[in-house]
Design a protein around this motif. Structure first.
Motif, short mmCIF file in Angstrom:
data_model
loop_
_atom_site.label_atom_id
_atom_site.label_comp_id
_atom_site.label_asym_id
_atom_site.label_seq_id
_atom_site.Cartn_x
_atom_site.Cartn_y
_atom_site.Cartn_z
N VAL A 1 -1.75 -1.51 -6.28
CA VAL A 1 -2.62 -0.61 -5.54
C VAL A 1 -2.71 0.70 -6.29
O VAL A 1 -1.69 1.28 -6.68
CB VAL A 1 -2.10 -0.37 -4.11
CG1 VAL A 1 -3.07 0.51 -3.33
CG2 VAL A 1 -1.89 -1.69 -3.39
N THR B 1 0.33 -1.97 4.74
CA THR B 1 -0.36 -3.21 4.38
C THR B 1 0.28 -3.84 3.15
O THR B 1 0.57 -3.15 2.17
CB THR B 1 -1.86 -2.96 4.10
OG1 THR B 1 -2.42 -2.20 5.18
CG2 THR B 1 -2.61 -4.28 3.98
N LEU C 1 -7.65 -1.90 -4.99
CA LEU C 1 -6.68 -2.92 -5.37
C LEU C 1 -7.06 -3.47 -6.74
O LEU C 1 -8.22 -3.84 -6.97
CB LEU C 1 -6.66 -4.05 -4.34
CG LEU C 1 -5.60 -5.13 -4.60
CD1 LEU C 1 -4.21 -4.60 -4.26
CD2 LEU C 1 -5.90 -6.40 -3.79
N GLY D 1 -6.71 -0.92 5.68
CA GLY D 1 -5.96 -1.67 4.69
C GLY D 1 -6.62 -2.97 4.27
O GLY D 1 -6.14 -3.65 3.36
N ILE E 1 -10.34 -0.88 -0.71
CA ILE E 1 -9.46 -0.98 0.45
C ILE E 1 -9.98 -0.03 1.51
O ILE E 1 -10.17 1.17 1.25
CB ILE E 1 -8.01 -0.61 0.07
CG1 ILE E 1 -7.48 -1.54 -1.03
CG2 ILE E 1 -7.10 -0.66 1.30
CD1 ILE E 1 -6.12 -1.15 -1.58
N HIS F 1 0.85 -1.19 0.00
CA HIS F 1 0.00 0.00 0.00
C HIS F 1 0.88 1.24 0.00
O HIS F 1 1.98 1.23 0.57
CB HIS F 1 -0.90 -0.01 1.25
CG HIS F 1 -2.00 0.99 1.21
ND1 HIS F 1 -1.78 2.32 1.52
CD2 HIS F 1 -3.32 0.88 0.91
CE1 HIS F 1 -2.93 2.98 1.41
NE2 HIS F 1 -3.88 2.13 1.04
N GLY G 1 -4.72 4.77 -2.97
CA GLY G 1 -4.74 3.87 -1.82
C GLY G 1 -6.10 3.28 -1.49
O GLY G 1 -6.23 2.62 -0.46
N TYR H 1 -0.11 -6.80 0.15
CA TYR H 1 -1.13 -7.53 -0.58
C TYR H 1 -0.46 -8.64 -1.40
O TYR H 1 0.61 -8.44 -1.97
CB TYR H 1 -1.93 -6.61 -1.49
CG TYR H 1 -2.64 -5.53 -0.70
CD1 TYR H 1 -3.85 -5.79 -0.06
CD2 TYR H 1 -2.08 -4.27 -0.56
CE1 TYR H 1 -4.48 -4.81 0.70
CE2 TYR H 1 -2.70 -3.28 0.19
CZ TYR H 1 -3.89 -3.56 0.82
OH TYR H 1 -4.51 -2.60 1.58
#
Length: 407
Positions: free
Chosen positions: A158, A120, A165, A184, A180, A115, A162, A122
């Protein structure tokens, strides 16, 4: 992201397993049981506005002293694979990598993204029932997974704001969007689009979405599809998380486009074509999101079969680097004419087998290459003036290393 040989029509299982010969595990499993996978349960409010795209995740301030975190993606369902996301640290001066453990509870985390706020992580879950997983880095808590609505997700990113996703489903040839939240965590999927036209390219049995990223203007998102020889441009509704197709850019038949990256000036991009072993300079119109693909150029590979994997551009827009699987090299290009031209300068051995993915450290002084077949991560010092790469010691052993994410 898929292995080269599977791209030419072999399907997801072939692209997953080819090259997964595995290296010795360099990290040990830590007892960090994850919550069970969560299925979509609620949708973020449709009227929640996303903020305008923020700054790049690349830091411009000096890096703090001390070890920096490194996360390594792998396959957990192949012989010799990992047991989760590999945890390590690296020294930003020497490039030396030290393994620190494994984050378990994430199946087949073959591609990773961070992120913009750095809090965070992913990961894709590259399986038939594809999903994306969020991990809070402060305590390494798995925040849950959401289905992508497709099979074999191999890439995610991302949106710079922010709040969204973006993920690409290789096997089913589709792209997905998830909201998101402020913590997060991921909400229920807001859109999925399958690439139905044009028809698959030579040797392909269907669409194979391989990458999904945001354009430099922030309002357009681009999906690279190896199966249809097409880069699709969508307008992202930043309030609702929905996609509207606005343009298609076609490579020559059979090129098999895999990975796109933009020049920092925003008017040009560079496309790695996996199947025909080429790269291409692309012009980009930020107002319309339209991409125009130029003539194919050499990947720098020698005799034998080679599959370009990923292309990177330095933050100052001076150099580009291409990972070559098969040739097992990193090609270096000078970027000229304000981004409009790539000039091949040469290649260096990657010191590993089948470099699947490459990434810069946040300050751009190191380049990391994840080598799938040798199960290693090679680290190179990047010369800011010449762009030359210098190997930083022995590669780091990590089982079936397919993605390296230095923070």
């Amino acid at each position: 992201m898929g292995s080269g040989t599977g791209a030419a029509g072999g399907g997801w299982s072939r692209r997953r397993f080819v090259g997964a010969l595995g290296g010795a595990a360099a990290v040990t499993a830590l007892p960090s049981p994850a919550p069970p996978r969560t299925e979509p349960g609620h949708t973020a409010p449709a009227d929640r506005a996303a903020p305008s795209p923020g700054p790049s995740a690349r830091r411009t301030s000096p890096e703090p002293a001390g070890p920096r975190p490194l996360y390594v993606g792998t396959y957990t369902s192949v012989d010799g694979g990992g047991t989760g996301i590999g945890l390590a640290t690296y020294d930003s001066a020497s490039g030396a990598v030290t393994g620190t453990g494994t984050l378990t509870g994430v199946p087949d985390p073959s591609y990773l993204a961070i992120h913009p706020d750095g809090h965070t992580l992913y990961a894709v879950d590259e399986r038939d029932d594809g999903a994306v997983t969020a991990v809070r880095l402060a305590d390494r808590k798995v925040l849950g997974a959401r289905g992508t609505g497709g099979a074999g997700p191999c890439h995610l990113s991302v949106h710079p704001g922010g709040r969204w996703l973006l993920s690409a489903n290789y096997t089913s040839g589709s792209v997905a969007v998830h909201p998101i939240d402020d913590a997060g965590a991921l909400g229920e999927r807001t859109d999925t689009v399958t690439h139905s036209t044009p028809a698959p390219g030579p040797g392909q049995q269907g669409p194979h979405a391989h990458q999904f990223i945001t354009g430099p203007d922030g309002g357009h998102v681009l999906a690279v599809d190896l199966g249809t020889d097409t880069v699709y441009t969508y307008r992202l509704d930043e309030r609702r998380g929905t996609l509207t197709e606005v343009a298609q850019a076609h490579t020559r038949p059979g090129a098999g486009p895999r990975h796109l990256t933009f020049h920092p000036g925003g008017r040009y991009a560079y496309l790695a074509n996996e199947v025909d072993d080429t790269v291409a300079v692309c012009a980009y119109d930020t107002s319309s999101g339209r991409l125009t693909i130029g003539e194919p150029q050499s990947s720098g590979s020698g005799p034998g079969t080679n599959y370009p994997a990923q292309i990177l551009v330095t933050a100052d827009g001076s150099f580009a680097y291409l990972a070559n699987r098969g040739d097992n090299s990193l090609a270096r290009y000078a970027i000229e004419d304000d981004g409009a031209r790539l000039r091949l300068l040469g290649t260096v051995p990657v010191s590993g087998d089948f470099p699947r993915q490459i990434a810069f450290s946040p300050d751009g002084t190191l380049l990391f290459a994840a080598n799938q077949r040798s199960g290693t991560v090679s680290v190179f010092h990047v010369d800011a003036v010449s762009g030359e790469l210098r190997l930083a010691g022995e590669p780091f052993a990590s089982p079936v290393a397919v993605c390296a994410l230095p923070l």
